[in-house]
Design a protein around this motif. Structure first.
Motif, mmCIF file in Angstrom:
data_model
loop_
_atom_site.group_PDB
_atom_site.id
_atom_site.type_symbol
_atom_site.label_atom_id
_atom_site.label_comp_id
_atom_site.label_asym_id
_atom_site.label_seq_id
_atom_site.Cartn_x
_atom_site.Cartn_y
_atom_site.Cartn_z
ATOM 1 N N LEU A 133 81.748 -6.735 -0.836
ATOM 2 C CA LEU A 133 82.746 -5.880 -0.182
ATOM 3 C C LEU A 133 82.064 -4.969 0.830
ATOM 4 N N GLN A 147 86.763 5.324 1.673
ATOM 5 C CA GLN A 147 87.763 5.841 0.745
ATOM 6 C C GLN A 147 88.350 7.174 1.197
ATOM 7 N N PRO A 204 93.987 -0.292 -2.028
ATOM 8 C CA PRO A 204 92.739 -0.817 -1.501
ATOM 9 C C PRO A 204 91.614 0.203 -1.555
ATOM 10 N N THR A 205 91.953 1.453 -1.718
ATOM 11 C CA THR A 205 90.917 2.472 -1.731
ATOM 12 C C THR A 205 90.231 2.559 -3.086
ATOM 13 N N TYR A 227 85.614 -8.542 -2.398
ATOM 14 C CA TYR A 227 85.401 -7.796 -3.643
ATOM 15 C C TYR A 227 85.662 -8.688 -4.847
ATOM 16 N N LEU A 252 89.235 1.929 3.525
ATOM 17 C CA LEU A 252 88.593 0.959 2.645
ATOM 18 C C LEU A 252 87.105 1.242 2.484
ATOM 19 N N ASN A 293 93.653 -5.842 4.778
ATOM 20 C CA ASN A 293 92.535 -5.748 3.851
ATOM 21 C C ASN A 293 92.332 -7.021 3.045
ATOM 22 N N ASN A 340 78.691 1.024 0.722
ATOM 23 C CA ASN A 340 79.333 0.675 1.996
ATOM 24 C C ASN A 340 78.656 1.389 3.155
ATOM 25 N N SER A 359 82.984 -5.124 4.696
ATOM 26 C CA SER A 359 83.654 -4.007 5.378
ATOM 27 C C SER A 359 82.740 -3.340 6.393
ATOM 28 N N THR A 416 99.055 -3.809 3.198
ATOM 29 C CA THR A 416 97.650 -4.042 2.850
ATOM 30 C C THR A 416 97.122 -5.341 3.438
ATOM 31 N N LEU A 423 89.274 -7.462 0.442
ATOM 32 C CA LEU A 423 89.631 -7.508 -0.978
ATOM 33 C C LEU A 423 89.205 -8.829 -1.602
#
Lengths: 551, 110
Positions: A347, A169, A17-18, A339, A166, A332, A26, A351, A329, A336
């Motif tokens: 995203l 990162q 996910p990173t 995204y 997320l 997320n 973000n 987030s 995960t 995700l």
């Protein structure tokens, strides 16, 4: 549930996910949120003079405003990321959770909100203390408020790690980096609470709720649009794409022990109306009628939002490449999916909103816990009701800083720990320690101090003992795939209580203890009659209720 | 009770509590909220028990991929929204006017 998860999704490399999104974007979006909320918090601070301003925003919010703020308080990261993720991974069982969270609001609407608004001032303790002996009852109410808030707060902070990974990162393995971020967020939260008080915190909740609900609505429409607005087709695609196939449409993947699920269900439906940070929101409106309107708005918004998460969860299962959503995960899933649909920009928005969610919910919990300590413990238990309002607010602010520091430390320690059960536990404690006493004091004439103390302390103690000796804490079988047990503590087994959630035992026990205590306690005198008359008449008519402050 | 704002001697409250108007307001509210609470809790617990003990029943397909479980789950949303709306109508019509009248009587007496 995690042993189930990894049992069937064998050897799939989860998409890290990173690896997606742009950190700069973000952070940028999150900073815009911070800037906007800071402006409102600063504006709110100019009218933050009295204790009523600090604790109850001068009781000047309208029902709809407060309803949106309640939705902001209630739709925590656990309910957004957690439920969407649980549906994406386990299908139907995630949906079960959201139904309990929603139906619970009817308890608040029909039995609690309006009567509470009419009889209290700032805290749950006010309502209980109305016709009981002040000091012991307030001390008990403050104890359970602090325990519920602490569990809830820790659960929120523990979820922050995955989001930081997320959003920024910074991988969860980088404990230092994550700790610094948690500390910065905690300091920001303390700042909001100190400067803005309840009014500032409410604006933060409102802004966050609007962003969260609009963001989820856009994604829902987008996902449904991809399937020609045909829910059945979406579900069909989710079945094809999920390693569990047909099973995701029916209950039973996440909750394998039926008694345990009934226990959880009971705690969810009865817990909401005993959550101190929710109860306190009813004091921010001028009248009982506005409190009712708040709950109506909250029910519609929360209900719609959970319908969105149903689509988002199954949407993530249907659209994301097979094997993306695993037990590690699953939280997320919604980001995700964002995204997948809208790339980096969506995203970033989703987030940042999820991160803002943690910030806002923790701020709400902090102000509630600090109010309960300052108003119930300091002003009424220690100072016997003789503390000046200024001194009380000073104590509340100091307490907020202490709680904020505890939240930061707890968050850093709890980060990545398996303590998701704490939210369910907070609901169980709220349902066992708080709700019976609130209902008895509002509706049962004979109820007395002894009954209240039995019910609060008894419910609290039973809950905590049962959870410590439950499989959530120790003794779940070790999952061969990860080499870890699903329990919080590894390598030991001291559990004897069979259920993860204590609600099925602790809630009826606490209702019963309230009755036993009442009959053990002393009989009612003429003074009790007069107090009950005043409380009952005030609760139903709103006479003598705390008024709004016009600035 | 120094902390709960202004507090009268209690006589006016006892007087109002003993009045037939108040008794009527109280019983009207209780006759609505108690049965309604029992009903929605029973309906919710039925749902939880079905989901826990009868997953096979919940998995029966109704049309396409929509099964019994999903429909009952969505009906929980519908019943929650409906009860909310019905209660608000009831309270606006039958509770608020009576409460207002009594409140004015008490606040006039103080």
């Amino acid at each position: 549930m995690s042993e189930l998860a990894s049992g069937s999704s064998v050897a799939q490399a989860p998409a890290a996910p990173t690896a997606v999104g742009s950190v700069g974007l973000n952070i940028g979006i999150f900073l815009v949120f911070v800037a906007i909320t800071l402006f409102f918090v600063y504006r709110a601070s100019r009218t933050n003079k009295t204790a009523s301003d600090y604790y109850a925003a001068g009781r000047a919010f309208t029902g709809p405003q407060n309803g949106v703020a309640i939705a902001g308080d209630y739709l925590s990261a656990a309910s957004f990321l957690g439920i969407a993720g649980a549906i994406a991974l386990n299908g139907y069982d995630g949906f079960l959770y959201s139904i309990g969270f929603l139906v619970a609001w009817l308890v608040a609407l029909l039995l609690v909100a309006e009567l509470l608004r009419n009889t209290g001032k700032y805290t749950m303790g006010d309502v209980l203390a109305f016709r009981m002996r002040q000091r012991p009852v307030r001390a008990a109410a403050a104890t359970s408020t602090l325990v519920v808030s602490f569990f809830y707060l820790l659960a929120q902070m523990a979820g922050a790690g995955g989001l930081i990974a997320l959003l920024l990162q910074i991988p969860t393995t980088n404990q230092l980096g994550q700790g610094v971020v948690i500390a910065v967020v905690g300091i920001l939260m303390i700042f909001y609470v100190l400067v803005g008080g309840m009014k500032g915190t409410t604006y933060v909740q409102i802004i966050k709720a609007v962003l969260l609900i609009v963001g989820a609505a856009v994604m829902t429409a987008w996902v449904l649009g991809m399937f020609g607005f045909n829910l059945s087709d979406l579900l069909g695609r989710a079945v094809e794409n999920s390693p569990r196939g047909e099973a995701v449409l029916a209950p039973g993947l996440q909750y394998t022990n039926p008694v345990d699920f009934v226990s959880l269900g009971l705690a969810l439906v009865l817990g909401t109306a005993g959550l101190p940070h929710i109860l306190m929101r009813f004091y921010t409106v001028p009248t009982a009628k506005e409190a009712r309107r708040s709950v109506v708005w909250a029910i519609w918004l929360i209900g719609l939002f959970y319908l969105f998460t149903l689509v988002l969860g199954y949407g993530a299962a249907a659209l994301l490449p097979e094997g993306t959503i695993t037990s590690t995960t699953q939280n997320n899933a919604a980001p995700l999916l964002a995204y997948y649909l809208g790339g980096e920009a969506l995203l970033g928005i989703i987030s940042a909103v999820a991160f803002a969610t943690i910030l806002a919910v923790v701020a709400g919990l902090t102000i509630t816990a600090s109010a309960s300590f300052a108003h119930d413990v300091y002003a009424n238990v220690i100072k016997h009701g003789q503390a000046s309002p200024d001194a009380e607010v000073r104590v509340a602010r100091t307490t907020a800083v202490v709680i904020g520091v505890v939240a930061i430390a707890g968050g850093i320690i709890a980060n990545g720990q398996n303590i998701a059960f704490l939210v369910a536990l907070a609901f169980a404690v709220a349902a066992s320690a708080n709700l019976p006493t609130i209902l008895y004091s509002l509706f049962w004439k004979r109820f007395n101090t002894t009954g209240a103390l039995f019910s609060i302390y008894g419910g609290l103690a039973i809950c905590i003992v049962l959870i410590v000796f439950s499989p959530a804490v120790s003794g779940k079988p070790v999952n061969p795939a990860t080499g870890r047990s699903a329990s919080m503590i590894q390598g030991v087994d001291f559990h004897w209580f069979p259920l993860d959630n204590p609600g099925l035992v602790s809630i009826p026990a606490s209702f019963l203890l309230g009755i036993i205590g009442t009959y053990v306690g002393r009989r009612r005198g003429a003074e009790d009659e007069a107090r009950y008359a005043e409380m009952e008449v005030r609760s139903l008519t709103g006479a003598g209720a705390e008024k709004a402050i016009a600035h | 009770m120094s902390s709960t704002g202004e507090r009268s001697t209690g006589t006016v409250y006892e007087e109002v509590q003993a009045s037939p108007e108040f008794a009527q307001l109280r019983s009207r509210l209780r006759r609505f909220v108690f049965p309604m609470s029992a009903a929605f809790l029973a309906w919710y617990l039925l749902y939880v028990v079905l989901a826990s003990y009868a997953p096979g029943f919940m998995a029966i397909s109704v049309f396409g991929n929509i099964n019994v479980g999903l429909l009952i789950g969505l009906l929980q949303f519908v019943s929650t929204f409906t009860i909310t709306t019905v209660y608000v109508r009831f309270a606006n019509k039958h509770i608020d006017p009576a409460a207002k009248e009594l409140r004015e009587r008490i606040e006039g007496a103080e």
